[in-house]
Design an enzyme around this catalytic site. Sequence first.
Site, PDB file in Angstrom:
ATOM      1  N   GLY A 233      10.519  -9.675  -9.719  1.00 20.56           N
ATOM      2  CA  GLY A 233       9.446 -10.504 -10.265  1.00 20.56           C
ATOM      3  C   GLY A 233       8.284  -9.659 -10.737  1.00 20.56           C
ATOM      4  N   GLY A 462      13.408  -9.479  -3.903  1.00 20.78           N
ATOM      5  CA  GLY A 462      13.828  -8.113  -3.638  1.00 20.78           C
ATOM      6  C   GLY A 462      12.965  -7.391  -2.636  1.00 20.78           C
ATOM      7  N   ARG A 613       1.118  -4.536  11.092  1.00 22.90           N
ATOM      8  CA  ARG A 613       2.405  -4.471  11.781  1.00 22.90           C
ATOM      9  C   ARG A 613       3.547  -4.437  10.763  1.00 22.90           C
ATOM     10  NH1 ARG A 613       4.954  -9.500  15.266  1.00 22.90           N
ATOM     11  NH2 ARG A 613       7.057  -8.636  15.540  1.00 22.90           N
ATOM     12  N   THR A 619      13.056  -2.864   5.009  1.00 17.94           N
ATOM     13  CA  THR A 619      12.588  -3.415   3.742  1.00 17.94           C
ATOM     14  C   THR A 619      11.194  -2.895   3.401  1.00 17.94           C
ATOM     15  OG1 THR A 619      11.786  -5.415   4.856  1.00 17.94           O
ATOM     16  CG2 THR A 619      13.999  -5.479   3.932  1.00 17.94           C
ATOM     17  N   GLN A 623      10.192  -1.005  -0.014  1.00 19.18           N
ATOM     18  CA  GLN A 623       9.074  -1.387  -0.858  1.00 19.18           C
ATOM     19  C   GLN A 623       8.251  -0.171  -1.277  1.00 19.18           C
ATOM     20  OE1 GLN A 623       7.429  -4.849  -1.840  1.00 19.18           O
ATOM     21  NE2 GLN A 623       9.599  -4.560  -2.186  1.00 19.18           N
ATOM     22  N   LYS A 686      -0.165  -7.347   7.383  1.00 18.42           N
ATOM     23  CA  LYS A 686      -0.878  -7.450   6.109  1.00 18.42           C
ATOM     24  C   LYS A 686       0.169  -7.297   4.999  1.00 18.42           C
ATOM     25  CE  LYS A 686      -4.131  -4.353   7.187  1.00 18.42           C
ATOM     26  NZ  LYS A 686      -5.404  -3.567   7.202  1.00 18.42           N
ATOM     27  N   GLY A 687      -0.124  -6.553   3.965  1.00 16.83           N
ATOM     28  CA  GLY A 687       0.819  -6.408   2.860  1.00 16.83           C
ATOM     29  C   GLY A 687       1.129  -4.948   2.595  1.00 16.83           C
ATOM     30  N   GLY A 689       3.776  -4.222  -0.299  1.00 16.64           N
ATOM     31  CA  GLY A 689       4.410  -4.089  -1.604  1.00 16.64           C
ATOM     32  C   GLY A 689       3.492  -3.654  -2.723  1.00 16.64           C
ATOM     33  N   GLU A 690       2.260  -4.152  -2.754  1.00 19.22           N
ATOM     34  CA  GLU A 690       1.331  -3.804  -3.832  1.00 19.22           C
ATOM     35  C   GLU A 690       0.612  -2.490  -3.553  1.00 19.22           C
ATOM     36  OE1 GLU A 690       0.976  -5.672  -6.578  1.00 19.22           O
ATOM     37  OE2 GLU A 690       1.248  -7.781  -6.084  1.00 19.22           O
TER      38      GLU A 690
END
Length: 723
Positions: A233, A462, A613, A619, A623, A686-687, A689-690
Amino acid sequence: MKNADLRRVDAYEKVTGTARYGADRVPADLAHAAFAVATIGKGRTVAIDTAEAEAVPGVRLVLTRFGSDELQGPGFLMAGGYAFQSLQPLLSDVVAYRGQPIALIVADTPVAATEAAELVRARYETEPFSVGIDDEGATSVLQEEAIGLLDLKVGDAEAAYAASPVQIDETYRHPAQHQVPLELIGGVVEWHGDRLVVHEGTQAAGALRNGVAKQLGIDPDDVDVISPYIGGGFGARNSLQPHIGPLALAARRLMRPVKLVIPRPQTFHTGSFRPVSRHRVRLGADPSGRLLAALHDVEQQTSRHDLYPAMYTEVTARLYGVPAFGGRQRLVQTDVQTPGFMRAPYEGAAAFAFESAIDQLAYATGQDPVELRLANDTAADPVTGLPFSSRHLAQCLKRGAERFGWEKRDPRPGSLRADDGSFVGFGVAAGCYPAMVAPGVAHVSAAADGRVTVGVDGHEMGQGIRSAIALLVADDLGIPVQDVVVQVGDSRVAPQHLTAGSWGSATALPAVHKALRKLRKQLGTADTGALDVAAAVRATGHQSVEAEATNVGLGQSPEALDVSRSGLIAPAGPVFPDFTAFSWVAHFVEVRVEATTRRIRVPRVVSVADGGRVVSPVTAASQVRGAVVWGISGALREANEADPRFGGFLNTTLEEYPVPVNADIQQIDVDFIDEPDLLFNDIGVKGIGEVAMVGVSAAVANAVFHATGKRQHQLPITLEHVL
């Protein structure tokens, strides 16, 4: 084997080809669609000749215009709408940009539809157009006047900069880029009576559901959007696409399901893209490299019909403890489709500019680039004064430097040579990305056979959200991960708020966690500890036990759930009532520049990330590696070239829009701080991928300077830049 050590829970389906993507559906009596597109940069269609197209055997419909009673505009995502742009093709004779659809052809086979689309002939009335931010006719708009996003201002940065003993003043340019995901844009639309079913690869099934309902004037409850998998995406699928409404109307006219797969060259004009941006960065410091002021001025491309916001300074203002910061952002309207979100949409370009300037400051003050960054660290948000919920950037830098072998670096540019004579360069850059959360809904069902099914807000594109959810449930209940079934991307099981901005896990996992607590109460078991699910369900006398929970971000009202259910975006953050939340990363890059050809290679990268965490290590590492590959690609390969003669973009195939191949990528070493951020949510996640992409291109550019002594002010870095 521990659950966390398992591979992706959907790996078998993906490897064997049993995973079904949007356009994989082949219902009975399927028809196929294709677009004919405009070949001018701007103007209007005076006449469209469809006779030859209609004569192609197998063609069933050729549609050039829909009435306002049939199809409405969708509204722009960032202005309270549902789509990546407000302009809906096939509603008028206006051509806003080259490549805009002007006709929809539906036929019995994809070959017939494609052949007919190429036979559509249009006569145009042309107008002057501008595709570049410096072109005559491009229109500048102050962002704060246009869309209400104020410029950032902390202290008097202009005065502090003017008084600084050391000053850096540089301008950087970032090109337009496209996502080019492996799965092409497209899907299958079909009617079951009055019920519309859309199988589409999307990051926002809720936006598609409510958006197409608005366009067609039907009840959203009569629309199902099903998207269990997305083949990439990265922002390209974050909202309603302009083909869905026309496909639905075509399917209703024919009383047949219709499939559309947009060919690769057309995706460069029918989808959103990362816009051109230009950055002027000024840094003021004392002789030791301590920052006294920072100014970051940005010009960014947008379309004529939408004002895609510029938010670059949101991250550069937070990277370091700068006492005075000024951030000014300006939009430049051009004749293109509306730009949009593309992984690390603003942050990657912002970090390229800002972290390149920081590296230059380190050389100007004689400081080690890592030590200079550590000396300017901060525990509080310079913009709001609030503490960060967690900030382990210093640990990222220290751990990364150790793993990389930074101490071996000779600071003199051009001083390191490889055995083959190539110049060796070491580069470092930091990055951050706002930690955000959206309203989430999770439905959990435990069955008498011991299986647990979870339907939740989220989309699997993904990044591994299905694996993260399955691992959370399995670890919480003490059951094998194979006994967990995760349903995502399906409007029948949850509202399906947009999954983007690295808020997917932070949105879905807390909602699932709450639902599990409710499930345990329904089963009459302890709040924690391993659970015999089958026995607990049978003890209730039922075949299954269900629980549902909702979750909103800190400071959000329950009404945010209503916004999410309506298909609109409703994220919270990164500023919360008591803290500011970001994810952090440090990248260390080695480049080799061949002495004669000047070809640039990247033999190794070390990246250390702080995203709270780490629920699914496999995965998460994937990323980061994917982001690093893309960051290298952006630094050395990717750029869209605008066509000043006919409008649009010139290089619209993967032959002409180069991306890395295996030979370009070598060792990528990934590590995580893995400290839960329990202020942000109960899971502490938190995040990743970005943020993983933020700073990669800057680290490459800084390494190229170390190897060659040549500063890089624009991407991609090509041979002529290092001659």
